[in-house]
Design a protein around this motif. Structure first.
Motif, PDB file in Angstrom:
ATOM      1  N   THR A  14       0.836  -1.190   0.000  1.00  0.00           N
ATOM      2  CA  THR A  14       0.000   0.000   0.000  1.00  0.00           C
ATOM      3  C   THR A  14       0.873   1.242   0.000  1.00  0.00           C
ATOM      4  OG1 THR A  14      -1.632  -1.192   1.274  1.00  0.00           O
ATOM      5  CG2 THR A  14      -1.845   1.190   1.194  1.00  0.00           C
ATOM      6  N   GLY A  18      -2.166   6.241   1.305  1.00  0.00           N
ATOM      7  CA  GLY A  18      -3.380   5.488   1.085  1.00  0.00           C
ATOM      8  C   GLY A  18      -4.161   5.999  -0.093  1.00  0.00           C
ATOM      9  N   GLY A  19      -5.425   5.598  -0.169  1.00  0.00           N
ATOM     10  CA  GLY A  19      -6.282   6.024  -1.247  1.00  0.00           C
ATOM     11  C   GLY A  19      -6.323   4.990  -2.347  1.00  0.00           C
ATOM     12  N   ARG A  20      -7.545   4.702  -2.851  1.00  0.00           N
ATOM     13  CA  ARG A  20      -7.683   3.689  -3.884  1.00  0.00           C
ATOM     14  C   ARG A  20      -6.971   4.104  -5.163  1.00  0.00           C
ATOM     15  NH1 ARG A  20     -10.502  -0.757  -4.054  1.00  0.00           N
ATOM     16  NH2 ARG A  20     -11.537  -0.216  -2.111  1.00  0.00           N
ATOM     17  N   GLN A 131      -4.788  -5.096   2.091  1.00  0.00           N
ATOM     18  CA  GLN A 131      -4.479  -3.706   2.445  1.00  0.00           C
ATOM     19  C   GLN A 131      -4.433  -2.808   1.211  1.00  0.00           C
ATOM     20  OE1 GLN A 131      -0.845  -4.584   4.716  1.00  0.00           O
ATOM     21  NE2 GLN A 131      -1.825  -3.635   6.489  1.00  0.00           N
ATOM     22  N   LYS A 134      -8.112  -2.318   0.010  1.00  0.00           N
ATOM     23  CA  LYS A 134      -8.920  -1.614   1.011  1.00  0.00           C
ATOM     24  C   LYS A 134      -8.021  -0.608   1.730  1.00  0.00           C
ATOM     25  CE  LYS A 134     -12.134  -5.454   1.905  1.00  0.00           C
ATOM     26  NZ  LYS A 134     -13.375  -4.774   1.526  1.00  0.00           N
ATOM     27  N   PRO A 135      -7.513   0.391   1.000  1.00  0.00           N
ATOM     28  CA  PRO A 135      -6.509   1.299   1.580  1.00  0.00           C
ATOM     29  C   PRO A 135      -7.007   2.070   2.797  1.00  0.00           C
ATOM     30  CG  PRO A 135      -7.338   2.157  -0.509  1.00  0.00           C
ATOM     31  CD  PRO A 135      -7.833   0.745  -0.390  1.00  0.00           C
ATOM     32  N   ALA A 136      -8.302   2.381   2.845  1.00  0.00           N
ATOM     33  CA  ALA A 136      -8.823   3.130   3.984  1.00  0.00           C
ATOM     34  C   ALA A 136      -8.778   2.309   5.271  1.00  0.00           C
ATOM     35  CB  ALA A 136     -10.259   3.575   3.700  1.00  0.00           C
ATOM     36  N   GLN A 137      -8.702   0.974   5.126  1.00  0.00           N
ATOM     37  CA  GLN A 137      -8.681   0.089   6.290  1.00  0.00           C
ATOM     38  C   GLN A 137      -7.346  -0.633   6.437  1.00  0.00           C
ATOM     39  OE1 GLN A 137     -12.044  -2.150   4.796  1.00  0.00           O
ATOM     40  NE2 GLN A 137     -13.446  -1.194   6.252  1.00  0.00           N
ATOM     41  N   GLU A 140      -5.868  -0.694   9.971  1.00  0.00           N
ATOM     42  CA  GLU A 140      -6.636  -1.542  10.886  1.00  0.00           C
ATOM     43  C   GLU A 140      -6.379  -3.017  10.613  1.00  0.00           C
ATOM     44  OE1 GLU A 140     -11.185  -1.916  12.686  1.00  0.00           O
ATOM     45  OE2 GLU A 140     -10.744  -0.488  11.071  1.00  0.00           O
TER      46      GLU A 140
END
Length: 228
Positions: A14, A18-20, A131, A134-137, A140
């Motif tokens: 990732t 982040g960000g798709r 990851q 689902k970059p926003a997560q 987590e």
């Protein structure tokens, strides 16, 4: 053909921020650079050996650059390096029309081997894939992997099954390539690859669904206390 296997089972690290859109851009770089090098040299009249050498060097350069910049392995670039590198090694055995099918089989085995190698690190291939998409997560998921045993088991078992499954498919495909006529081998090779990937993917989705049902704290979105 083996490049499609890489795309279906791999994903890069990732990217920072982040960000798709950034994740998609990383995929384009990891996949696109070696493919552009390979096909561009072919269009310019270079031999298959030279094109494979350039693609392998490009994928290796991308892998090293990302590792130095982010201190993470971009596993998708690693798969591309493995696929083209094995093709380069097998290039010395060219002359047999079955060679291209064998190269695909070794490329698939390379993708499986990367899955298995990644299990020795702190961030296995399967986790990196989730990851990325689902970059926003991503953070987590990383936290869950570090702190929740069920999450670690989920990603490690998924990676193990993908790795062993892809290698098994590649090995089983080799006798098919040499025991039947070439025109038949082409169709059977593609069919075997599609069936194996479909079976592994279906199992993986069902396994994740079962884990999420039995241990909801092991997946992103659960707010209850997590086991240490």
């Amino acid at each position: 053909m083996s490049e499609s296997i890489a795309a279906s089972s791999a994903a890069p690290a990732t990217p920072p921020g982040g960000g798709r859109a950034a994740a998609v851009l990383a995929v384009i770089w990891d996949l696109g650079l070696p493919l552009v090098a390979y096909y561009a040299l072919h269009l310019l009249g270079a031999s298959d050996w030279v094109a494979l050498l350039a693609a392998t060097a490009t994928a290796t350069g991308r892998l090293v650059w990302v590792a130095l910049r982010t201190r993470q392995v971009t596993w998708f670039a690693a798969v591309m390096m493995m696929v083209f590198g094995l093709g380069l090694a097998l290039g010395f055995l060219s002359g047999d029309p079955r060679f291209l099918l064998v190269k695909d089989s070794f490329g698939t085995a390379g993708a499986g081997l990367v899955h298995l190698i990644s299990l020795a690190g702190a961030r296995p291939f399967a986790l990196a894939a989730v990851q990325t998409w689902k970059p926003a997560q991503a953070a987590e998921f990383g936290d869950l992997y570090r702190t929740v045993p069920e999450t670690r088991r989920l990603f490690r078992l998924s990676g193990l099954v993908w790795g062993v499954g892809l290698i098994a498919e590649a090995v089983l495909r080799l006798p098919v390539i040499y025991l039947v006529p070439v025109d038949v081998a082409v169709g059977l090779s593609a069919l075997m690859m599609a069936v194996f990937v479909a079976v592994i993917l279906t199992w993986n989705l069902l396994y994740i669904a079962r884990v999420r049902t039995r241990s909801p704290h092991a997946w992103v979105g659960h707010t209850a206390d997590r086991r240490q």
